[in-house]
Design a protein around this motif. Structure first.
Motif, PDB file in Angstrom:
ATOM      1  N   ALA A  55      39.615  50.914  55.508  1.00  0.00           N
ATOM      2  CA  ALA A  55      40.163  51.377  56.780  1.00  0.00           C
ATOM      3  C   ALA A  55      41.615  50.972  56.959  1.00  0.00           C
ATOM      4  O   ALA A  55      42.341  51.577  57.739  1.00  0.00           O
ATOM      5  CB  ALA A  55      39.320  50.837  57.937  1.00  0.00           C
ATOM      6  N   SER A  56      42.063  49.948  56.224  1.00  0.00           N
ATOM      7  CA  SER A  56      43.458  49.525  56.311  1.00  0.00           C
ATOM      8  C   SER A  56      43.902  48.998  54.959  1.00  0.00           C
ATOM      9  O   SER A  56      43.081  48.639  54.112  1.00  0.00           O
ATOM     10  CB  SER A  56      43.640  48.426  57.373  1.00  0.00           C
ATOM     11  N   LYS A  57      45.212  48.949  54.748  1.00  0.00           N
ATOM     12  CA  LYS A  57      45.758  48.433  53.501  1.00  0.00           C
ATOM     13  C   LYS A  57      45.408  46.959  53.329  1.00  0.00           C
ATOM     14  O   LYS A  57      45.126  46.492  52.219  1.00  0.00           O
ATOM     15  CB  LYS A  57      47.279  48.617  53.489  1.00  0.00           C
ATOM     16  N   LYS A  58      45.403  46.199  54.436  1.00  0.00           N
ATOM     17  CA  LYS A  58      45.078  44.777  54.350  1.00  0.00           C
ATOM     18  C   LYS A  58      43.633  44.567  53.917  1.00  0.00           C
ATOM     19  O   LYS A  58      43.316  43.632  53.189  1.00  0.00           O
ATOM     20  CB  LYS A  58      45.352  44.093  55.688  1.00  0.00           C
ATOM     21  N   GLN A  59      42.728  45.444  54.373  1.00  0.00           N
ATOM     22  CA  GLN A  59      41.337  45.334  53.949  1.00  0.00           C
ATOM     23  C   GLN A  59      41.215  45.623  52.461  1.00  0.00           C
ATOM     24  O   GLN A  59      40.455  44.970  51.742  1.00  0.00           O
ATOM     25  CB  GLN A  59      40.472  46.312  54.753  1.00  0.00           C
ATOM     26  N   ALA A  60      41.990  46.586  51.964  1.00  0.00           N
ATOM     27  CA  ALA A  60      41.979  46.891  50.532  1.00  0.00           C
ATOM     28  C   ALA A  60      42.480  45.702  49.717  1.00  0.00           C
ATOM     29  O   ALA A  60      42.026  45.467  48.592  1.00  0.00           O
ATOM     30  CB  ALA A  60      42.828  48.127  50.251  1.00  0.00           C
ATOM     31  N   GLU A  61      43.419  44.942  50.295  1.00  0.00           N
ATOM     32  CA  GLU A  61      43.949  43.773  49.594  1.00  0.00           C
ATOM     33  C   GLU A  61      42.882  42.701  49.390  1.00  0.00           C
ATOM     34  O   GLU A  61      42.982  41.880  48.474  1.00  0.00           O
ATOM     35  CB  GLU A  61      45.123  43.178  50.379  1.00  0.00           C
ATOM     36  N   ILE A  62      41.842  42.690  50.236  1.00  0.00           N
ATOM     37  CA  ILE A  62      40.755  41.731  50.059  1.00  0.00           C
ATOM     38  C   ILE A  62      40.024  42.017  48.755  1.00  0.00           C
ATOM     39  O   ILE A  62      39.680  41.096  47.999  1.00  0.00           O
ATOM     40  CB  ILE A  62      39.787  41.784  51.262  1.00  0.00           C
ATOM     41  N   ALA A 107      44.387  51.735  66.194  1.00  0.00           N
ATOM     42  CA  ALA A 107      44.772  50.834  65.102  1.00  0.00           C
ATOM     43  C   ALA A 107      46.088  51.306  64.489  1.00  0.00           C
ATOM     44  O   ALA A 107      46.255  52.486  64.178  1.00  0.00           O
ATOM     45  CB  ALA A 107      43.682  50.797  64.041  1.00  0.00           C
ATOM     46  N   ALA A 108      47.033  50.401  64.330  1.00  0.00           N
ATOM     47  CA  ALA A 108      48.368  50.752  63.839  1.00  0.00           C
ATOM     48  C   ALA A 108      48.810  49.785  62.747  1.00  0.00           C
ATOM     49  O   ALA A 108      48.319  48.654  62.662  1.00  0.00           O
ATOM     50  CB  ALA A 108      49.377  50.734  64.994  1.00  0.00           C
ATOM     51  N   ASN A 109      49.741  50.226  61.953  1.00  0.00           N
ATOM     52  CA  ASN A 109      50.337  49.373  60.925  1.00  0.00           C
ATOM     53  C   ASN A 109      51.415  48.518  61.577  1.00  0.00           C
ATOM     54  O   ASN A 109      52.536  48.965  61.807  1.00  0.00           O
ATOM     55  CB  ASN A 109      50.926  50.241  59.806  1.00  0.00           C
ATOM     56  N   LYS A 134      48.091  50.344  71.365  1.00  0.00           N
ATOM     57  CA  LYS A 134      48.020  50.120  69.924  1.00  0.00           C
ATOM     58  C   LYS A 134      47.782  48.640  69.643  1.00  0.00           C
ATOM     59  O   LYS A 134      48.247  47.775  70.387  1.00  0.00           O
ATOM     60  CB  LYS A 134      49.320  50.558  69.233  1.00  0.00           C
ATOM     61  N   TRP A 135      47.063  48.377  68.552  1.00  0.00           N
ATOM     62  CA  TRP A 135      46.898  46.998  68.074  1.00  0.00           C
ATOM     63  C   TRP A 135      46.905  47.011  66.548  1.00  0.00           C
ATOM     64  O   TRP A 135      46.671  48.059  65.922  1.00  0.00           O
ATOM     65  CB  TRP A 135      45.615  46.367  68.611  1.00  0.00           C
ATOM     66  N   PRO A 136      47.189  45.863  65.895  1.00  0.00           N
ATOM     67  CA  PRO A 136      47.229  45.816  64.434  1.00  0.00           C
ATOM     68  C   PRO A 136      45.901  46.255  63.826  1.00  0.00           C
ATOM     69  O   PRO A 136      44.830  45.890  64.324  1.00  0.00           O
ATOM     70  CB  PRO A 136      47.523  44.347  64.124  1.00  0.00           C
ATOM     71  N   GLU A 137      45.964  47.027  62.754  1.00  0.00           N
ATOM     72  CA  GLU A 137      44.773  47.626  62.175  1.00  0.00           C
ATOM     73  C   GLU A 137      43.774  46.596  61.658  1.00  0.00           C
ATOM     74  O   GLU A 137      42.589  46.901  61.533  1.00  0.00           O
ATOM     75  CB  GLU A 137      45.163  48.589  61.056  1.00  0.00           C
ATOM     76  N   ASP A 138      44.229  45.372  61.372  1.00  0.00           N
ATOM     77  CA  ASP A 138      43.281  44.369  60.892  1.00  0.00           C
ATOM     78  C   ASP A 138      42.564  43.643  62.035  1.00  0.00           C
ATOM     79  O   ASP A 138      41.683  42.831  61.783  1.00  0.00           O
ATOM     80  CB  ASP A 138      43.973  43.352  59.981  1.00  0.00           C
ATOM     81  N   TYR A 139      42.903  43.956  63.293  1.00  0.00           N
ATOM     82  CA  TYR A 139      42.187  43.388  64.444  1.00  0.00           C
ATOM     83  C   TYR A 139      40.957  44.251  64.743  1.00  0.00           C
ATOM     84  O   TYR A 139      40.836  44.862  65.818  1.00  0.00           O
ATOM     85  CB  TYR A 139      43.100  43.328  65.667  1.00  0.00           C
ATOM     86  N   THR A 140      40.012  44.313  63.810  1.00  0.00           N
ATOM     87  CA  THR A 140      38.864  45.209  63.959  1.00  0.00           C
ATOM     88  C   THR A 140      37.938  44.789  65.094  1.00  0.00           C
ATOM     89  O   THR A 140      37.178  45.614  65.607  1.00  0.00           O
ATOM     90  CB  THR A 140      38.063  45.247  62.649  1.00  0.00           C
ATOM     91  N   ASP A 141      37.980  43.515  65.497  1.00  0.00           N
ATOM     92  CA  ASP A 141      37.081  43.065  66.555  1.00  0.00           C
ATOM     93  C   ASP A 141      37.448  43.652  67.910  1.00  0.00           C
ATOM     94  O   ASP A 141      36.619  43.675  68.820  1.00  0.00           O
ATOM     95  CB  ASP A 141      37.087  41.541  66.632  1.00  0.00           C
TER      96      ASP A 141
END
Length: 605
Positions: free
Chosen positions: A212-219, A409-411, A539-546
C-alpha cells in the motif's frame, strides 16, 4: 517551564550520545517517548562538540559493535549494519591500496639509487632467458553468489524459523493463486520475505512485491536483506537487488506506473487497505501471467464494500463476463468462506487457495509471542473481532467510507516545508494540536495538524505521538511540543482522564479549548471530519495506517431516547480510535462550513 525529564536522564542521554548511540536507541533505552527529544537536546546543548575525535573507521567499528550487541534488532538496525559494513570494507580496501602503492614507490626508489637489485624475473627477461610463466588470471568474485546454498540448507532454516500455519503456506505454494486472510502481527510479511528469497535462490525467478506504500515495501526488502546476510553472508543492496543466478527482487507501491513491466511471482500485501484495488489489480495481474508464476494476496480485513472483497468471496469469478449458460452455471456455485473450512486452507471453484489464520489459530499452532488475555483487555470486542479474528465490517457499520479514508494517505516525503528532525520542524508556520486522553486499554494520543495556507488546500497530519505516564508528565510533553512549533490552537478532550491535562494547559496557554464530550459535541466533531475527508481535504502520512482503521471504528448508535450519537466503544473502561479522535479534537478549530475563518464556538460541560 521545567522539562518532563530529570537532569539525570538528560545526563545519561548525553553520555550515550557521546558514545555514538543513535537517538532512537537512546530514547528506547531511557524510556524517552520520542527520539526527537534527543535531537532537540543534542542541538541545543551542542553535544556533538563533546564527542571524542575518532577516525572514520573507528566510528564505523564502534557503531557496528553497538548494533551487533543490541538485543531485539529492528529492520532498520539490520539495514544500518549492512550499510556501515560496506562503508568500513571500502575504507579498509582504500587504505590497503594506498599502503601498497607507497611500498611499491619505495622499492622503485631503492632500485634507482642502487640500494636494491632488480628482481630476478626482470633480470632474466632483460637477458633473453625467457619470460616468466604467465600467472593464471584471477577469477573475479561473483556478486551475490548463491551457488553454494543447497536446498537442504534452506529446508532446515525454514523449519527452524516458522510455525505450522506459515509452513502450511509453503506447502501450498504450488497453487497458482493464494489468498490469505490473517490476524495482525502473526508474521506474514516476515514469512513471505523468506519464501521469496528461498524461491529466488532455487528457481532463479523474479519476486515482485506490491504494498500500500513504498515504506511498507521497504519492510520486505529489509527482511530479505537480513535473511541473506544472517544465513548466507550475502549483502543485498540497491533498488532492485539481484542474485548471481539472475533472480531480481522488485518492490512497488500502488502507483500503477511504478509496476508496469515487472515479471515474476507476485506478492500483494494488505490488499483490503489498498485504494482503487480493482483498477490496480488489472495492472498487476499480468506480472504473473506465465503458467509457472503464482500470485499471493494477503491482508487483514477491512469492510465488505472494499474492491478486493469480490475476489475473496468468489463473486468476481461468478460475475466475470461469460456466455449465458456458463454465467448461470457459475452463479449457482457456492463458496464456503467459513473459518471452519478455511482454517486448514481450501482450494475454491475459482482455483484460488484460501486460508484464514486468526490470532487464536496462530497461538494454537505454535506462536508464543502473544498474551491473549492482554490483547482482549486492550481491545474492545468490536476491535478484537476485526483486527484479530479476521471479521469484516459491513457497509454502514462505520460512518466513514473506507475509499475516502484510503485516499487521505499521502507521501509525506513530498512535504518539503516539514522536517521532523529540525529544531523547528515546521519553521514558524501555524499548527493545531489535538489531544485524546488514555482510558483503560489504550494510550493518550497527541497529533499535530497543519491547517492549509490557502483555501482549497488540505489539512495535514504532520505527526502523532503516544503519551503515557501521569497527567503532569503528559502536559509537560505537550508543553515541549509548543516550544518547537508555532501552536495556534489546542483541542483537548477534558472528559474524565483528560481533565488534569486540560486544566494544566489552560493555565499555560490562552488558545486551549477544553472539549467536554457530549452527544452534540461528538456529532459536530464527526460531521466536520466527514466533510473534510469526503472532500479530500485531510491528509496523513501513508505509513500511519492506524488512522484509517481508527476512523473506521466510529459508528452511529441510538441512545435510550432514540437520538443518534457516535461511538467507537468509548466508555469508562475503554477508549479507542485514539488517533482519529485526537485529529477531530484538533479540527475543532475549523468551522463546520469548511476551511476558512477559525471556529469561535465553545461547548459547555
Amino acid at each position: 517551564m521545567p522539562s518532563a525529564y530529570s537532569p539525570e536522564i538528560r545526563r545519561q542521554a548525553r553520555q550515550l550520545y557521546i558514545q555514538r548511540y543513535s537517538p532512537e536507541d537512546i530514547a528506547k533505552q531511557l524510556g524517552i517517548n520520542s527520539a526527537r527529544t534527543i535531537y532537540y537536546w543534542a542541538k541545543k546543548e551542542e553535544w556533538e562538540n563533546h564527542v571524542p575525535h575518532k577516525t572514520l573507521e573507528e566510528l564505523y567499528v564502534r557503531r557496528i559493535t553497538l548494533l551487533v550487541n543490541k538485543p531485539n534488532k529492528t529492520d532498520a538496525d539490520y539495514r544500518e549494519h549492512t550499510f556501515l559494513s560496506e562503508q568500513l570494507l571500502q575504507a579498509q580496501q582504500m587504505k590497503l591500496k594506498d599502503t601498497q602503492i607507497e611500498k611499491e614507490k619505495a622499492i622503485i626508489e631503492q632500485i634507482r639509487n642502487g640500494e636494491k637489485p632488480l628482481p630476478n624475473a626482470i633480470q632474466n627477461d632483460l637477458k633473453g632467458e625467457g619470460k616468466p610463466a604467465r600467472k593464471e588470471k584471477r577469477k573475479r568474485k561473483v556478486k551475490n553468489d548463491i551457488s553454494h546454498i543447497t536446498e537442504e540448507q534452506l529446508t532446515e532454516i525454514r523449519n527452524e524459523l516458522f510455525q505450522t500455519y506459515q509452513l502450511r503456506w509453503y506447502d501450498n505454494k504450488h497453487h497458482r493463486n493464494r489468498f490469505i486472510l490473517k490476524s495482525r502481527q502473526i508474521g506474514a510479511t516476515y514469512y513471505f520475505s523468506w519464501e521469496a528469497l528461498e524461491d529466488a535462490i532455487l528457481s532463479g525467478e523474479n519476486q515482485v512485491f506490491i504494498s500500500a506504500s513504498k515504506k511498507q515495501a521497504e519492510i520486505f526488502k529489509g527482511y530479505i536483506a537480513a535473511f541473506a546476510h544472517k544465513y548466507f553472508d550475502i549483502t543485498l543492496t540497491g533498488e532492485t537487488p539481484t542474485l548471481s543466478n539472475g533472480a531480481q527482487f522488485q518492490f512497488g507501491s500502488t502507483n500503477a506506473r511504478t509496476v508496469q513491466g515487472y515479471n515474476g511471482h507476485l506478492y500483494v500485501d494488505e490488499v483490503f487497505w489498498i485504494p482503487s484495488f480493482k483498477d490496480l489489480n488489472k495492472v498487476i495481474k499480468p506480472i504473473a501471467s506465465q503458467k509457472h508464476l503464482r500470485k499471493t494476496y494477503f491482508s487483514t480485513p477491512s469492510v465488505e464494500s472494499h474492491g478486493a472483497f469480490p475476489l475473496w468471496s468468489g463473486d468476481e469469478w461468478k460475475n466475470r463476463p461469460r456466455g449465458k449458460a456458463e454465467k448461470t452455471k457459475r452463479e449457482k456455485v457456492e463458496f464456503d468462506l467459513s473459518h471452519a473450512t478455511l482454517k486448514e486452507g481450501h482450494l475454491g471453484p475459482d482455483k484460488i487457495w484460501r486460508n484464514i489464520v486468526t490470532i487464536e489459530d496462530a497461538i494454537e499452532q505454535g506462536c508464543d509471542r502473544f498474551s491473549l488475555d492482554d490483547i482482549k483487555e486492550e481491545n474492545t470486542a468490536f476491535e478484537y473481532d476485526q483486527l484479530y479474528l479476521c471479521k469484516f465490517m459491513r457497509e454502514g457499520e462505520s460512518v466513514f467510507k473506507l475509499d475516502s479514508l484510503l485516499a487521505c494517505a499521502a507521501n509525506a516525503d513530498t512535504w518539503t516545508d516539514f522536517n521532523p528532525k529540525a529544531e523547528r520542524p515546521f519553521t514558524n508556520f501555524a499548527v493545531w494540536l489535538g489531544y485524546d486522553p488514555a482510558r483503560r486499554g489504550d494510550k493518550s494520543m497527541l497529533v499535530i495538524v497543519a491547517p492549509p495556507g490557502k483555501p482549497g488546500k488540505p489539512y495535514r497530519v504532520l505527526d502523532k505521538m503516544s503519551l503515557s505516564g501521569s497527567w503532569e508528565n503528559q502536559a509537560a510533553r505537550i508543553q515541549e511540543v509548543t516550544q518547537r512549533y508555532q501552536v495556534d490552537f489546542i483541542g483537548v478532550d477534558s472528559t474524565g482522564p483528560g481533565m488534569g491535562v486540560s486544566e494544566k494547559l489552560t493555565n499555560q496557554h490562552r488558545n486551549v479549548l477544553p472539549l467536554h464530550y457530549s452527544q452534540d459535541l461528538k456529532t459536530e466533531l464527526v460531521l466536520r471530519a466527514q466533510g473534510l475527508i469526503d472532500a479530500g481535504l485531510l491528509k496523513w502520512p501513508e505509513d500511519y495506517t492506524d488512522i484509517a482503521q481508527g476512523f473506521l471504528q466510529i459508528r452511529q448508535e441510538a441512545t435510550k431516547h432514540d437520538n443518534i450519537t457516535y461511538v467507537a466503544d468509548r466508555n469508562k473502561t475503554a477508549g479507542h480510535a485514539d488517533a482519529a479522535w485526537a485529529i477531530m479534537n484538533a479540527l475543532a478549530n475549523q468551522p463546520l462550513t469548511g476551511p476558512g475563518k477559525p471556529s469561535t464556538w465553545h461547548l459547555a460541560s
